[in-house]
Design an enzyme around this catalytic site. Structure first.
Site, PDB file in Angstrom:
ATOM      1  CE1 TYR A 146      -3.461   2.781   0.860  1.00 42.59           C
ATOM      2  CE2 TYR A 146      -1.274   3.068   3.400  1.00 42.59           C
ATOM      3  CZ  TYR A 146      -2.749   3.624   2.439  1.00 42.59           C
ATOM      4  OH  TYR A 146      -2.654   4.776   2.775  1.00 42.59           O
TER       5      TYR A 146
HETATM    6  P1  NAD Z   1     -12.320   5.360   2.154  1.00 43.98           P
HETATM    7  O1  NAD Z   1     -12.409   3.847   1.515  1.00 43.98           O
HETATM    8  O2  NAD Z   1     -13.285   5.595   3.195  1.00 43.98           O
HETATM    9  O3  NAD Z   1     -12.126   6.256   0.779  1.00 43.98           O
HETATM   10  C1  NAD Z   1     -11.738   5.903  -0.932  1.00 43.98           C
HETATM   11  C2  NAD Z   1     -12.617   6.130  -1.727  1.00 43.98           C
HETATM   12  O4  NAD Z   1     -12.571   6.643  -2.839  1.00 43.98           O
HETATM   13  C3  NAD Z   1     -13.727   5.020  -1.818  1.00 43.98           C
HETATM   14  O5  NAD Z   1     -15.066   5.689  -1.151  1.00 43.98           O
HETATM   15  C4  NAD Z   1     -14.037   3.746  -2.589  1.00 43.98           C
HETATM   16  O6  NAD Z   1     -15.269   3.454  -3.283  1.00 43.98           O
HETATM   17  C5  NAD Z   1     -13.266   4.991  -3.914  1.00 43.98           C
HETATM   18  N1  NAD Z   1     -12.784   4.344  -5.058  1.00 43.98           N
HETATM   19  C6  NAD Z   1     -11.920   4.087  -4.900  1.00 43.98           C
HETATM   20  N2  NAD Z   1     -11.050   3.712  -6.891  1.00 43.98           N
HETATM   21  C7  NAD Z   1     -11.911   4.037  -6.485  1.00 43.98           C
HETATM   22  C8  NAD Z   1     -12.306   4.222  -8.724  1.00 43.98           C
HETATM   23  N3  NAD Z   1     -11.718   3.700  -9.296  1.00 43.98           N
HETATM   24  N4  NAD Z   1     -13.033   5.422  -8.948  1.00 43.98           N
HETATM   25  C9  NAD Z   1     -13.355   5.901  -8.391  1.00 43.98           C
HETATM   26  N5  NAD Z   1     -14.167   6.161  -6.934  1.00 43.98           N
HETATM   27  C10 NAD Z   1     -12.407   4.873  -6.191  1.00 43.98           C
HETATM   28  O7  NAD Z   1     -11.121   5.618   2.843  1.00 43.98           O
HETATM   29  P2  NAD Z   1     -10.476   6.916   3.196  1.00 43.98           P
HETATM   30  O8  NAD Z   1      -9.805   6.668   5.088  1.00 43.98           O
HETATM   31  O9  NAD Z   1     -11.306   8.568   3.281  1.00 43.98           O
HETATM   32  O10 NAD Z   1      -8.582   7.526   2.596  1.00 43.98           O
HETATM   33  C11 NAD Z   1      -9.639   8.307   1.590  1.00 43.98           C
HETATM   34  C12 NAD Z   1      -8.029   8.281   0.655  1.00 43.98           C
HETATM   35  O11 NAD Z   1      -6.810   9.051   1.565  1.00 43.98           O
HETATM   36  C13 NAD Z   1      -7.551   7.323  -0.056  1.00 43.98           C
HETATM   37  O12 NAD Z   1      -6.475   8.063  -0.756  1.00 43.98           O
HETATM   38  C14 NAD Z   1      -6.220   6.972   1.205  1.00 43.98           C
HETATM   39  O13 NAD Z   1      -4.841   6.151   0.821  1.00 43.98           O
HETATM   40  C15 NAD Z   1      -5.943   8.154   2.559  1.00 43.98           C
HETATM   41  N6  NAD Z   1      -5.448   8.237   3.298  1.00 43.98           N
HETATM   42  C16 NAD Z   1      -6.165   7.840   4.521  1.00 43.98           C
HETATM   43  C17 NAD Z   1      -5.715   8.176   5.657  1.00 43.98           C
HETATM   44  C18 NAD Z   1      -6.578   7.047   6.947  1.00 43.98           C
HETATM   45  O14 NAD Z   1      -6.180   7.255   8.527  1.00 43.98           O
HETATM   46  N7  NAD Z   1      -7.852   7.100   6.543  1.00 43.98           N
HETATM   47  C19 NAD Z   1      -4.127   8.099   6.022  1.00 43.98           C
HETATM   48  C20 NAD Z   1      -3.750   8.457   5.241  1.00 43.98           C
HETATM   49  C21 NAD Z   1      -3.673   8.600   3.663  1.00 43.98           C
HETATM   50  C1  UGA Z   2      -4.442   4.468   8.715  1.00 41.45           C
HETATM   51  C2  UGA Z   2      -5.466   4.068   7.313  1.00 41.45           C
HETATM   52  O1  UGA Z   2      -5.971   2.852   7.475  1.00 41.45           O
HETATM   53  C3  UGA Z   2      -4.324   3.985   6.412  1.00 41.45           C
HETATM   54  O2  UGA Z   2      -5.785   4.383   4.920  1.00 41.45           O
HETATM   55  C4  UGA Z   2      -2.991   5.518   6.354  1.00 41.45           C
HETATM   56  O3  UGA Z   2      -2.566   5.218   4.777  1.00 41.45           O
HETATM   57  C5  UGA Z   2      -2.459   4.866   7.237  1.00 41.45           C
HETATM   58  O4  UGA Z   2      -3.465   5.642   8.678  1.00 41.45           O
HETATM   59  C6  UGA Z   2      -1.232   6.851   8.046  1.00 41.45           C
HETATM   60  O5  UGA Z   2      -1.224   6.632   7.902  1.00 41.45           O
HETATM   61  O6  UGA Z   2      -0.805   6.723   6.523  1.00 41.45           O
HETATM   62  P1  UGA Z   2      -3.015   2.450  10.171  1.00 41.45           P
HETATM   63  O7  UGA Z   2      -2.366   4.016  10.896  1.00 41.45           O
HETATM   64  O8  UGA Z   2      -2.521   1.549   9.762  1.00 41.45           O
HETATM   65  O9  UGA Z   2      -3.242   3.127   8.504  1.00 41.45           O
HETATM   66  O10 UGA Z   2      -4.283   2.502  11.283  1.00 41.45           O
HETATM   67  P2  UGA Z   2      -5.355   1.870  11.845  1.00 41.45           P
HETATM   68  O11 UGA Z   2      -5.903   1.103  10.580  1.00 41.45           O
HETATM   69  O12 UGA Z   2      -6.168   2.604  12.270  1.00 41.45           O
HETATM   70  O13 UGA Z   2      -4.129   1.206  12.598  1.00 41.45           O
HETATM   71  C7  UGA Z   2      -3.729   1.470  13.758  1.00 41.45           C
HETATM   72  C8  UGA Z   2      -2.997   0.458  14.643  1.00 41.45           C
HETATM   73  O14 UGA Z   2      -4.264  -0.466  14.635  1.00 41.45           O
HETATM   74  C9  UGA Z   2      -2.011  -0.680  13.866  1.00 41.45           C
HETATM   75  O15 UGA Z   2      -0.986  -1.233  14.069  1.00 41.45           O
HETATM   76  C10 UGA Z   2      -2.910  -2.028  13.034  1.00 41.45           C
HETATM   77  O16 UGA Z   2      -2.455  -3.190  13.338  1.00 41.45           O
HETATM   78  C11 UGA Z   2      -3.735  -1.420  14.556  1.00 41.45           C
HETATM   79  N1  UGA Z   2      -4.842  -2.332  13.856  1.00 41.45           N
HETATM   80  C12 UGA Z   2      -5.907  -2.210  13.264  1.00 41.45           C
HETATM   81  C13 UGA Z   2      -4.961  -3.968  15.757  1.00 41.45           C
HETATM   82  O17 UGA Z   2      -4.596  -4.207  16.835  1.00 41.45           O
HETATM   83  N2  UGA Z   2      -6.315  -4.046  14.747  1.00 41.45           N
HETATM   84  C14 UGA Z   2      -7.048  -3.941  14.296  1.00 41.45           C
HETATM   85  O18 UGA Z   2      -8.519  -4.133  14.389  1.00 41.45           O
HETATM   86  C15 UGA Z   2      -7.608  -2.885  13.800  1.00 41.45           C
END
Ligand code: NAD
Ligand code: UGA
Length: 342
Positions: free
Chosen positions: A173
């Site tokens: 990823y």
């Molecule tokens: P999410 O899965 O809730 O939202 C992503 C959306 O993108 C989904 O609704 C999905 O249907 C849409 N999508 C994916 N592929 C597509 C395509 N080919 N065409 C049209 N739509 C498409 O995820 P999120 O947590 O809201 O994350 C949003 C963005 O932020 C992502 O790019 C993710 O990598 C990035 N990001 C998220 C986190 C986090 O903590 N949530 C942290 C770092 C980066």
């Molecule tokens: C999150 C988002 O899910 C990613 O999309 C994003 O890119 C990333 O942050 C980021 O900062 O860039 P992550 O930090 O793995 O990724 O967030 P969580 O999925 O909430 O996991 C946090 C920690 O909890 C990890 O160590 C994971 O192993 C742990 N975890 C998660 C558990 O122990 N149990 C679970 O059921 C889920």
């Protein structure tokens, strides 16, 4: 009996734009609007009078999470919702006349990126981004803001990560997110390119409507429902958790800030261990949290930690919502959601 912390509702948490630049586009495209962060971003833009073309491949009619996320947007004036896959749809018509593109669509989870789903990560995070970038540059859209990730830093030893640090992505990823941001920046660096790019490295975002695979969602629902949460590892891993309205504020600021062709961390610089998160969940709910320990998952890093100075300098941004306040708001939302579903 544990000390109980009282939940706060989202309306106590201030406007999403407080503390950030108030400049904003007139007409914006948001990709990933049926998702967690995209739905919050679209709502904030609409509330500030921006016309939003929201694109997502998930259909509210067929996906209950998309339906819940999009429900907050549908009665908002200025919202145009397009259900389309960015891998195959005609992108240029979506971007016509846009002042800014916020590209958040993608496949987000760290752990499922090993194995057969990798093709979907490559397709949605890289190939779809190439299509967006080509269309944006052809139409000379002035600014594209792309959602990158703290995961590009890899295992850091816990010291704050600066944007200039050498990235060492530790999961498939993270490799795709690094490719995604660098792809956008490569397009933008061409001398004839009129589209400037800001890549935002979000740090583990939380708040209402957080994805169901993420830890804070899981620990709060486990406490509310008396179920077990699986903890991958010993719980000492740390994250720089960032509240979703703070992330939205930084994202909107990035659309107009004089920060073209840059990479910016969006994280406050404070880290918390999962064991501390479990303790906060216990205190907020007043319920025990049942934990089952499982092995550390491949690709999970021991710590993420943002150096927030670039965001402060280029976006005038700093976060407003701390972890306890934000978890209280998320709990409040989860509790009312559960109540509505019952
Ligand atoms: P999410 O899965 O809730 O939202 C992503 C959306 O993108 C989904 O609704 C999905 O249907 C849409 N999508 C994916 N592929 C597509 C395509 N080919 N065409 C049209 N739509 C498409 O995820 P999120 O947590 O809201 O994350 C949003 C963005 O932020 C992502 O790019 C993710 O990598 C990035 N990001 C998220 C986190 C986090 O903590 N949530 C942290 C770092 C980066
Ligand atoms: C999150 C988002 O899910 C990613 O999309 C994003 O890119 C990333 O942050 C980021 O900062 O860039 P992550 O930090 O793995 O990724 O967030 P969580 O999925 O909430 O996991 C946090 C920690 O909890 C990890 O160590 C994971 O192993 C742990 N975890 C998660 C558990 O122990 N149990 C679970 O059921 C889920």
């Amino acid at each position: 009996m544990s000390e109980a912390l009282s939940p706060l509702s989202d309306e106590h948490l201030g406007t999403p734009l407080s503390g950030a630049s108030l400049g904003r586009p007139r007409r914006a495209v948001v990709t990933g609007t049926a998702g967690f962060i995209g739905s919050h971003l679209a709502l904030a833009l609409l509330q500030y009078g921006v016309t939003v073309i929201g694109v997502d491949r998930r259909d509210a009619g067929a996906d209950h999470i998309a339906a819940a996320n999009l429900a907050v947007l549908h009665d908002q004036p200025g919202f145009i919702s397009i259900t389309a896959d960015l891998l195959t749809c005609a992108v240029e018509p979506l971007l016509l006349d846009a002042d800014a593109v916020f590209h958040l669509a993608g496949i987000p989870g760290v752990r499922p990126s090993w194995g057969p789903q990798f093709g979907d990560y490559v397709a949605c995070n890289i190939l779809a981004t190439q299509r967006i970038m080509e269309a944006a540059t052809r139409l000379r859209v002035p600014r594209l803001v792309v959602a990158s990730s703290s995961s590009v830093y890899g295992a850091t030893g816990g010291t704050p990560s600066r944007e200039t640090d050498h990235p060492r992505p530790a999961s498939p990823y993270a490799v795709t997110k690094l490719a995604e941001e660098q792809l956008c920046l490569a397009h933008a660096a061409r001398p004839d390119c009129a589209t400037s790019v800001v890549a935002l490295r979000y740090f583990t975002v939380f708040g209402p409507r957080q994805r169901e695979d993420m830890f804070i969602h899981r620990v709060l629902t486990a406490a509310l429902e008396g179920r077990v949460v699986r903890l991958f590892g010993d719980g000492n891993q740390r994250r720089d958790f960032t509240y979703v309205t703070d992330v939205v504020a930084a994202t909107i600021a990035a659309a107009t800030a004089p920060a073209g062709n840059s990479v910016i961390n969006v994280g406050g610089g404070t880290t918390t261990s999962l064991n501390e998160v479990i303790d906060i969940a216990r205190r907020l709910t007043g319920e025990p949290v049942l934990v089952e320990t499982a092995s550390t998952r491949n690709g999970d890093v021991p710590a993420t930690h943002a150096d927030p100075r670039t965001a402060r300098r280029l976006l005038s941004w700093h976060p407003h919502i701390d972890l306890i306040t934000g978890m209280a708001a998320q709990l409040d939302w989860l509790a009312s959601h559960q109540h509505a579903a019952a």
